[in-house]
Design a protein around this motif. Structure first.
Motif, short mmCIF file in Angstrom:
data_model
loop_
_atom_site.label_atom_id
_atom_site.label_comp_id
_atom_site.label_asym_id
_atom_site.label_seq_id
_atom_site.Cartn_x
_atom_site.Cartn_y
_atom_site.Cartn_z
N CYS A 1 0.81 -1.21 0.00
CA CYS A 1 0.00 0.00 0.00
C CYS A 1 0.85 1.27 0.00
O CYS A 1 0.44 2.29 -0.54
N ALA A 2 2.04 1.19 0.54
CA ALA A 2 2.94 2.35 0.52
C ALA A 2 3.41 2.67 -0.90
O ALA A 2 3.88 3.78 -1.16
N TYR A 3 3.27 1.71 -1.80
CA TYR A 3 3.69 1.90 -3.20
C TYR A 3 2.51 1.96 -4.17
O TYR A 3 2.72 1.94 -5.39
N LEU B 1 2.64 4.29 -7.18
CA LEU B 1 3.54 3.94 -8.28
C LEU B 1 3.01 2.81 -9.14
O LEU B 1 3.32 2.71 -10.32
N THR B 2 2.21 1.94 -8.55
CA THR B 2 1.72 0.77 -9.28
C THR B 2 0.39 1.00 -9.97
O THR B 2 0.02 0.26 -10.87
N GLY B 3 -0.34 2.02 -9.52
CA GLY B 3 -1.65 2.28 -10.10
C GLY B 3 -2.74 1.38 -9.53
O GLY B 3 -3.85 1.35 -10.04
N ILE B 4 -2.42 0.64 -8.49
CA ILE B 4 -3.39 -0.24 -7.84
C ILE B 4 -3.89 0.47 -6.59
O ILE B 4 -3.10 1.00 -5.81
N ASP B 5 -5.21 0.48 -6.39
CA ASP B 5 -5.72 1.13 -5.19
C ASP B 5 -5.49 0.25 -3.97
O ASP B 5 -5.18 -0.94 -4.08
N GLU B 6 -5.61 0.84 -2.79
CA GLU B 6 -5.29 0.12 -1.55
C GLU B 6 -6.15 -1.12 -1.35
O GLU B 6 -5.66 -2.13 -0.86
N GLU B 7 -7.40 -1.05 -1.70
CA GLU B 7 -8.28 -2.21 -1.51
C GLU B 7 -7.78 -3.39 -2.34
O GLU B 7 -7.67 -4.52 -1.84
N THR C 1 -2.32 -9.05 -1.91
CA THR C 1 -1.28 -9.47 -0.98
C THR C 1 -1.72 -10.58 -0.05
O THR C 1 -0.87 -11.27 0.53
N ILE C 2 -3.01 -10.79 0.09
CA ILE C 2 -3.48 -11.92 0.90
C ILE C 2 -2.90 -13.21 0.34
O ILE C 2 -2.46 -14.09 1.07
N PHE C 3 -2.86 -13.32 -0.98
CA PHE C 3 -2.37 -14.54 -1.61
C PHE C 3 -0.86 -14.71 -1.44
O PHE C 3 -0.34 -15.81 -1.53
N LEU C 4 -0.15 -13.62 -1.19
CA LEU C 4 1.29 -13.70 -0.96
C LEU C 4 1.62 -14.16 0.45
O LEU C 4 2.75 -14.58 0.71
N THR C 5 0.66 -14.07 1.35
CA THR C 5 0.91 -14.43 2.74
C THR C 5 0.37 -15.80 3.13
O THR C 5 0.61 -16.27 4.23
#
Length: 54
Positions: A31-33, A36-42, A48-52
């Motif tokens: 979310c801090a980035y 830069l990525t164009g992806i909203d926080e939601e 990122t749930i899938f990364l954890t």
């Protein structure tokens, strides 16, 4: 300190604040980035749930 380092330190502080407010580490950093990525926080939070998942 150059502008890139200053910008990075700002992002680190943003991630730290998000972590303190209940985000997991991956969500906080992603979310801090978002700007830069164009992806909203939601969406970043969902992705990122899938990364954890182990």
């Amino acid at each position: 300190m150059n502008n890139k380092e200053k910008h990075m330190s700002t992002r680190v502080k943003e991630a730290e604040e998000r972590k303190k407010n209940g985000y997991n580490c991956t969500q906080a950093v992603a979310c801090a980035y978002c700007d830069l990525t164009g992806i909203d926080e939601e969406k970043a939070g969902i992705i990122t749930i899938f990364l954890t998942i182990k």
